[in-house]
Motif scaffolding. Structure first.
Motif, PDB file in Angstrom:
ATOM      1  N   ALA A 215       0.175   7.177   7.176  1.00  0.00           N
ATOM      2  CA  ALA A 215      -0.837   6.486   7.987  1.00  0.00           C
ATOM      3  C   ALA A 215      -1.822   5.740   7.091  1.00  0.00           C
ATOM      4  CB  ALA A 215      -1.575   7.499   8.859  1.00  0.00           C
ATOM      5  N   ARG A 216      -2.034   4.479   7.377  1.00  0.00           N
ATOM      6  CA  ARG A 216      -2.907   3.657   6.560  1.00  0.00           C
ATOM      7  C   ARG A 216      -4.372   3.867   6.944  1.00  0.00           C
ATOM      8  NH1 ARG A 216       0.184   0.477   3.715  1.00  0.00           N
ATOM      9  NH2 ARG A 216      -1.529  -0.879   3.088  1.00  0.00           N
ATOM     10  N   VAL A 217      -5.248   3.621   5.989  1.00  0.00           N
ATOM     11  CA  VAL A 217      -6.685   3.806   6.185  1.00  0.00           C
ATOM     12  C   VAL A 217      -7.335   2.438   6.338  1.00  0.00           C
ATOM     13  CG1 VAL A 217      -8.816   4.561   5.060  1.00  0.00           C
ATOM     14  CG2 VAL A 217      -6.777   6.027   5.005  1.00  0.00           C
ATOM     15  N   ARG A 218      -8.187   2.314   7.344  1.00  0.00           N
ATOM     16  CA  ARG A 218      -8.796   1.028   7.673  1.00  0.00           C
ATOM     17  C   ARG A 218     -10.310   1.104   7.731  1.00  0.00           C
ATOM     18  NH1 ARG A 218      -3.810   1.315  10.139  1.00  0.00           N
ATOM     19  NH2 ARG A 218      -2.480  -0.534   9.792  1.00  0.00           N
ATOM     20  N   VAL A 219     -10.892   1.947   6.888  1.00  0.00           N
ATOM     21  CA  VAL A 219     -12.347   2.025   6.776  1.00  0.00           C
ATOM     22  C   VAL A 219     -12.723   1.786   5.315  1.00  0.00           C
ATOM     23  CG1 VAL A 219     -12.503   3.641   8.706  1.00  0.00           C
ATOM     24  CG2 VAL A 219     -12.371   4.534   6.372  1.00  0.00           C
ATOM     25  N   GLY A 242      -2.798   0.625  -2.374  1.00  0.00           N
ATOM     26  CA  GLY A 242      -1.827   0.045  -1.460  1.00  0.00           C
ATOM     27  C   GLY A 242      -1.822   0.655  -0.081  1.00  0.00           C
ATOM     28  N   TRP A 243      -2.612   1.701   0.117  1.00  0.00           N
ATOM     29  CA  TRP A 243      -2.632   2.379   1.413  1.00  0.00           C
ATOM     30  C   TRP A 243      -3.935   2.152   2.178  1.00  0.00           C
ATOM     31  CZ3 TRP A 243       1.754   4.884   3.002  1.00  0.00           C
ATOM     32  CH2 TRP A 243       2.733   5.067   2.021  1.00  0.00           C
ATOM     33  N   VAL A 244      -4.794   1.289   1.649  1.00  0.00           N
ATOM     34  CA  VAL A 244      -6.099   1.048   2.272  1.00  0.00           C
ATOM     35  C   VAL A 244      -6.202  -0.409   2.682  1.00  0.00           C
ATOM     36  CG1 VAL A 244      -8.603   1.179   2.013  1.00  0.00           C
ATOM     37  CG2 VAL A 244      -7.135   2.874   0.868  1.00  0.00           C
ATOM     38  N   ASP A 245      -6.381  -0.653   3.971  1.00  0.00           N
ATOM     39  CA  ASP A 245      -6.556  -2.002   4.504  1.00  0.00           C
ATOM     40  C   ASP A 245      -8.020  -2.206   4.873  1.00  0.00           C
ATOM     41  OD1 ASP A 245      -3.790  -2.417   4.290  1.00  0.00           O
ATOM     42  OD2 ASP A 245      -3.445  -1.572   6.283  1.00  0.00           O
ATOM     43  N   ALA A 246      -8.873  -2.185   3.868  1.00  0.00           N
ATOM     44  CA  ALA A 246     -10.322  -2.302   4.061  1.00  0.00           C
ATOM     45  C   ALA A 246     -10.940  -2.499   2.683  1.00  0.00           C
ATOM     46  CB  ALA A 246     -10.877  -1.036   4.728  1.00  0.00           C
ATOM     47  N   ALA A 281     -19.899  -4.179   3.838  1.00  0.00           N
ATOM     48  CA  ALA A 281     -19.253  -5.142   2.946  1.00  0.00           C
ATOM     49  C   ALA A 281     -18.298  -6.079   3.661  1.00  0.00           C
ATOM     50  CB  ALA A 281     -18.501  -4.390   1.835  1.00  0.00           C
ATOM     51  N   GLY A 282     -17.926  -5.710   4.901  1.00  0.00           N
ATOM     52  CA  GLY A 282     -16.959  -6.539   5.610  1.00  0.00           C
ATOM     53  C   GLY A 282     -15.657  -6.606   4.847  1.00  0.00           C
ATOM     54  N   GLY A 283     -15.042  -7.744   4.774  1.00  0.00           N
ATOM     55  CA  GLY A 283     -13.797  -7.880   4.038  1.00  0.00           C
ATOM     56  C   GLY A 283     -13.998  -8.600   2.716  1.00  0.00           C
ATOM     57  N   ALA A 284     -15.216  -8.716   2.255  1.00  0.00           N
ATOM     58  CA  ALA A 284     -15.492  -9.587   1.130  1.00  0.00           C
ATOM     59  C   ALA A 284     -15.313  -8.869  -0.195  1.00  0.00           C
ATOM     60  CB  ALA A 284     -16.910 -10.128   1.232  1.00  0.00           C
ATOM     61  N   GLY A 285     -14.291  -9.243  -0.905  1.00  0.00           N
ATOM     62  CA  GLY A 285     -14.064  -8.938  -2.318  1.00  0.00           C
ATOM     63  C   GLY A 285     -14.509  -7.602  -2.824  1.00  0.00           C
ATOM     64  N   ALA A 286     -14.219  -6.513  -2.129  1.00  0.00           N
ATOM     65  CA  ALA A 286     -14.648  -5.204  -2.610  1.00  0.00           C
ATOM     66  C   ALA A 286     -13.520  -4.429  -3.270  1.00  0.00           C
ATOM     67  CB  ALA A 286     -15.219  -4.391  -1.450  1.00  0.00           C
ATOM     68  N   ARG A 287     -12.326  -5.031  -3.386  1.00  0.00           N
ATOM     69  CA  ARG A 287     -11.192  -4.303  -3.955  1.00  0.00           C
ATOM     70  C   ARG A 287     -11.215  -4.411  -5.468  1.00  0.00           C
ATOM     71  NH1 ARG A 287      -7.769  -2.684  -0.098  1.00  0.00           N
ATOM     72  NH2 ARG A 287      -6.119  -2.274  -1.598  1.00  0.00           N
ATOM     73  N   ALA A 288     -11.957  -3.481  -6.082  1.00  0.00           N
ATOM     74  CA  ALA A 288     -12.097  -3.504  -7.539  1.00  0.00           C
ATOM     75  C   ALA A 288     -11.526  -2.226  -8.133  1.00  0.00           C
ATOM     76  CB  ALA A 288     -13.567  -3.642  -7.914  1.00  0.00           C
TER      77      ALA A 288
END
Length: 288
Positions: A215-219, A242-246, A281-288
């Motif tokens: 199950a993917r995480v969306r928070v 790869g398992w987080v859509d947020a 943060a919304g969807g803005a560039g937080a994947r670091a």
């Protein structure tokens, strides 16, 4: 919610909970791992309280004296997640910031995936997403997780922990536990009778629905891993993104053992506070 929680109930069980910090603060639920209890967060929470947050740290199923049911099915992840849901209800039902370390991280990942509407932000420590962890078992992680198989043997973990300074104490010391940590393990887990319930979490793994591990995480999510961790390897940590859509942040603590809440509490507290800010943060560039 204006009253302190000292306990909450679910399905005839009574769970102890440490409720601290400003009563009007946003709620942070802190889930401990094995073999520990809510006290593992004691050095982390002061900084959260200073920032205006209220913390709820339960002694989970098998650890709270009033919540030690018989049978390994009673410790399936589905039950552990339902316990957290009962705590969120007891705290007023509003979405919470959810934090978990070790086994508590597995519960936190699962809760966030199943109940995203009740999670403002997620922060997990040491153990990555269950799907990432399972995929890493094809590599060196399987050797690091040897004890999961050993714990399936009836009575073996209890015998390993029977003597102070014995096999279990030596194994925990090898993972980085310090004398004070081992003394707390003895007092709160072994002497208090919580070890069988804690071990039952491992024995209930076959009852985890396969769909839950994928199950993917969306928070908004923060994952903290330490490079001195002898139980949870780098592969599972790096695969977790790869398992987080947020919005997602991965942070590595260098030179820190698996026992992050006790051995790097100030650094962890700051990362948790930074993670709380991900909510906006919304969807803005937080994947670091």
């Amino acid at each position: 919610m204006t009253d302190r929680l000292t306990t909450f109930q679910r399905d005839g069980l009574t769970f102890d909970v440490a409720d601290r910090g400003p009563l009007d603060g946003a709620v942070v639920v802190l889930l401990h791992g094995f073999p520990e209890r809510a006290t593992s967060w004691d050095a982390v929470v002061p900084a959260l309280h200073d920032a205006g947050l209220r913390t709820l740290a339960p002694d989970q199923r098998g650890y709270s004296p009033g919540a030690r049911p018989a049978g390994r099915r009673a410790y399936a992840v589905t039950e552990l997640v339902a316990d957290v849901d009962a705590l969120v209800d007891a705290a007023g039902g509003a979405p919470v910031h959810l934090v978990g370390h070790d086994w508590g991280a597995i519960v936190a990942w699962s809760y966030a995936a199943q109940h995203p509407e009740r999670v403002r932000t997620l922060a997990t420590v040491s153990v990555g997403h269950p799907g990432a962890f399972l995929r890493s078992m094809a590599g060196p992680q399987v050797l690091k997780s040897w004890y999961v198989g050993a714990f399936q043997v009836p009575g073996l973990p209890e015998r390993m922990a029977a003597r102070r300074g014995g096999v279990m104490d030596r194994l925990l010391a090898a993972t980085g536990m310090r004398p004070a940590d081992l003394a707390r393990f003895r007092r709160e887990v072994v002497d208090d009778g919580a070890l069988p319930g804690g071990v039952a979490w491992y024995r209930a793994l076959p009852f985890t629905p396969p769909s839950w591990t994928s199950a993917r995480v969306r928070v908004p999510t923060t994952f903290v891993w330490s490079d001195g961790d002898t139980a949870c390897g780098r592969a599972q940590a790096e695969r977790t993104a790869g398992w987080v859509d947020a919005p997602y942040r991965f942070r590595v603590l260098e030179g820190v053992s698996h026992w992050v809440p006790e051995h790097a509490p100030d650094e962890l507290a700051q990362l948790l506070l930074d993670g709380v800010a991900l909510e906006g943060a919304g969807g803005a560039g937080a994947r670091a």
